[in-house]
Design a protein around this motif. Structure first.
Motif, short mmCIF file in Angstrom:
data_model
loop_
_atom_site.label_atom_id
_atom_site.label_comp_id
_atom_site.label_asym_id
_atom_site.label_seq_id
_atom_site.Cartn_x
_atom_site.Cartn_y
_atom_site.Cartn_z
N TYR A 1 67.43 -62.92 -84.32
CA TYR A 1 67.22 -64.31 -84.71
C TYR A 1 67.73 -64.58 -86.12
O TYR A 1 68.27 -65.64 -86.41
CB TYR A 1 65.72 -64.67 -84.67
N TRP A 2 67.53 -63.62 -87.02
CA TRP A 2 67.90 -63.82 -88.41
C TRP A 2 69.41 -64.02 -88.58
O TRP A 2 69.86 -64.61 -89.58
CB TRP A 2 67.44 -62.62 -89.26
N LYS A 3 70.19 -63.57 -87.59
CA LYS A 3 71.64 -63.71 -87.67
C LYS A 3 72.12 -65.03 -87.07
O LYS A 3 73.29 -65.38 -87.24
CB LYS A 3 72.32 -62.55 -86.93
N TYR A 4 71.22 -65.73 -86.39
CA TYR A 4 71.62 -66.97 -85.72
C TYR A 4 71.57 -68.14 -86.70
O TYR A 4 70.61 -68.33 -87.43
CB TYR A 4 70.72 -67.26 -84.52
N ASN A 5 72.62 -68.94 -86.66
CA ASN A 5 72.70 -70.13 -87.50
C ASN A 5 73.03 -71.31 -86.59
O ASN A 5 74.09 -71.33 -85.95
CB ASN A 5 73.79 -69.96 -88.56
N PRO A 6 72.13 -72.29 -86.49
CA PRO A 6 72.41 -73.45 -85.62
C PRO A 6 73.76 -74.11 -85.94
O PRO A 6 74.39 -74.70 -85.06
CB PRO A 6 71.24 -74.39 -85.91
N GLY A 7 74.20 -73.98 -87.17
CA GLY A 7 75.47 -74.56 -87.56
C GLY A 7 76.65 -73.93 -86.84
O GLY A 7 77.74 -74.53 -86.74
N ASP A 8 76.47 -72.69 -86.33
CA ASP A 8 77.55 -72.02 -85.62
C ASP A 8 77.93 -72.80 -84.35
O ASP A 8 79.10 -72.83 -83.95
CB ASP A 8 77.16 -70.59 -85.25
N VAL A 9 76.93 -73.41 -83.71
CA VAL A 9 77.21 -74.20 -82.51
C VAL A 9 77.99 -75.46 -82.89
O VAL A 9 78.91 -75.88 -82.18
CB VAL A 9 75.90 -74.56 -81.78
N ASP A 10 77.64 -76.05 -84.02
CA ASP A 10 78.38 -77.23 -84.49
C ASP A 10 79.84 -76.88 -84.74
O ASP A 10 80.75 -77.65 -84.40
CB ASP A 10 77.75 -77.77 -85.78
N GLU A 11 80.06 -75.70 -85.32
CA GLU A 11 81.44 -75.29 -85.61
C GLU A 11 82.23 -75.02 -84.33
O GLU A 11 83.45 -75.21 -84.30
CB GLU A 11 81.44 -74.04 -86.50
N ARG A 12 81.54 -74.59 -83.27
CA ARG A 12 82.23 -74.34 -81.98
C ARG A 12 82.88 -75.62 -81.45
O ARG A 12 83.88 -75.56 -80.72
CB ARG A 12 81.25 -73.80 -80.94
N LEU A 13 82.32 -76.75 -81.80
CA LEU A 13 82.88 -78.02 -81.35
C LEU A 13 84.26 -78.28 -81.95
O LEU A 13 85.01 -79.11 -81.45
CB LEU A 13 81.93 -79.17 -81.70
N HIS A 14 84.58 -77.54 -83.00
CA HIS A 14 85.87 -77.69 -83.67
C HIS A 14 86.78 -76.49 -83.39
O HIS A 14 87.70 -76.22 -84.16
CB HIS A 14 85.67 -77.84 -85.19
N TRP A 15 86.52 -75.79 -82.30
CA TRP A 15 87.24 -74.55 -82.01
C TRP A 15 88.76 -74.72 -82.07
O TRP A 15 89.47 -73.97 -82.74
CB TRP A 15 86.83 -74.01 -80.65
N ASP A 16 89.28 -75.70 -81.37
CA ASP A 16 90.73 -75.89 -81.32
C ASP A 16 91.29 -76.22 -82.69
O ASP A 16 92.39 -75.76 -83.04
CB ASP A 16 91.08 -76.99 -80.33
N ASP A 17 90.56 -77.00 -83.46
CA ASP A 17 91.02 -77.33 -84.81
C ASP A 17 91.08 -76.08 -85.68
O ASP A 17 92.01 -75.93 -86.49
CB ASP A 17 90.08 -78.36 -85.46
N TYR A 18 90.11 -75.20 -85.51
CA TYR A 18 90.12 -73.96 -86.29
C TYR A 18 91.28 -73.06 -85.87
O TYR A 18 91.91 -72.41 -86.71
CB TYR A 18 88.80 -73.21 -86.12
#
Length: 312
Positions: A230-247
């Protein structure tokens, strides 16, 4: 037990360890793809015509074994990497050289594993690790390379950047944090900066850990299933996945525009954690072998000191 017997047992143990290391080395070498180049750095380097989409994140370039063989190869390579690092550290006054490992990648790509299993296997006094987060208010008062310059390793050290100045042409670009004209100028600024660093005797090893979108989702799901993750999970990581193609687009531009002779980029397929760790280890070995650090000569009369010591 007498001192002689203790010394004998210690020697036997050392011999057994040496034999085990040799066995691991032989096993690891048997799994290296003989059809590939001698140096993994050449195989993974970003060159003309590079397309990130052409790199299969599940592939294992230069290695034809599986996870078990990969673990053996990593273990076998630790001794050589450790000795090269110690020679680099010990001879700093003579050669004035250093190494800078830059590690980039999408969230969950395995940067933490590289720090633990590769960098963590060498003497910590010869390593400087810097993890770059969002700039502080003080850092924002300076140009984007200011904090990077302050974190460069001294001669004799292996510097490690967990994320780096490339965030300023990746995250900044994807999220429009500064005007387009600003981040566009940064590619040339980065190349000039890295050229200067290399001219001062630093070997730059720039690694992009290339993970697939599907593998990232599985790793994030695992963190949600395991309380010890759990300590490694960041809810923001899911937000960043929405920009996968841009990354992916931003990474490809950074890789192609900033892979130079002085500071080439290497793309490491990272769906297999064991392969990514072995590959980064080998890239570091290549860099240190380029420097070829030697043990420093004694700055005292060795024979005289032997006589003095015997007299005590």
């Amino acid at each position: 037990m007498t001192s002689a017997k203790k010394a004998g047992k210690a020697a036997e143990k050392a011999t057994a360890l040496d034999q085990k290391a040799e066995s691991l080395q032989e096993k690891a070498e048997s799994k290296v793809d003989p059809a590939g180049p001698q140096r993994l750095a050449d195989l993974l380097r970003v060159g003309p015509g590079f397309r990130l989409a052409d790199v299969d994140p599940r592939s294992t370039p230069g290695f034809d074994g599986g996870k078990t063989a990969g673990a053996a190869a990593l273990a076998a390579g630790t001794g050589g990497l450790s000795q090269l690092q110690e020679r680099l550290f010990a001879g700093a006054k003579d050669h004035g050289r250093n190494v800078l490992l830059v590690v980039q990648g999408m969230d969950t790509a395995g940067k933490g594993g590289i720090m633990r299993h590769v960098v963590g296997a060498v003497d910590p006094q010869g390593v400087r690790i810097t993890s770059f987060k969002a700039p502080t208010s003080e850092e924002r008062e300076h140009d984007f390379l200011w904090r990077i310059r302050n974190a460069l390793p001294r001669p004799g050290l292996i510097g490690v950047f967990d994320r780096s100045h490339y965030e300023d042409v990746l995250v900044v670009r994807v999220h429009d944090l500064v005007p387009r004209a600003v981040w566009q100028r940064r590619y040339a600024a980065i190349n000039r900066f890295e050229q200067g660093v290399a001219e001062k005797g630093c070997v730059l090893v720039k690694v992009m850990l290339h993970i697939s979108r599907g593998e990232q989702k599985e790793r994030l799901a695992e963190r949600l299933e395991r309380p010890d993750k759990y300590w490694k999970y960041n809810p923001g990581d899911v937000d960043e996945r929405l920009h996968w193609d841009d990354y992916q687009e931003a990474y490809e531009v950074a890789l192609t525009r900033c892979s130079t002779d002085a500071a080439p980029w290497h793309v490491v397929p990272a769906d297999s954690k064991w392969y990514a760790r072995w590959a980064v280890q080998q890239l570091l070995v290549d860099a240190l072998e380029d420097i070829d650090p030697q043990w420093p000569a004694a700055d005292f009369d060795v024979e005289h000191e032997k006589v003095r010591l015997a007299a005590t």
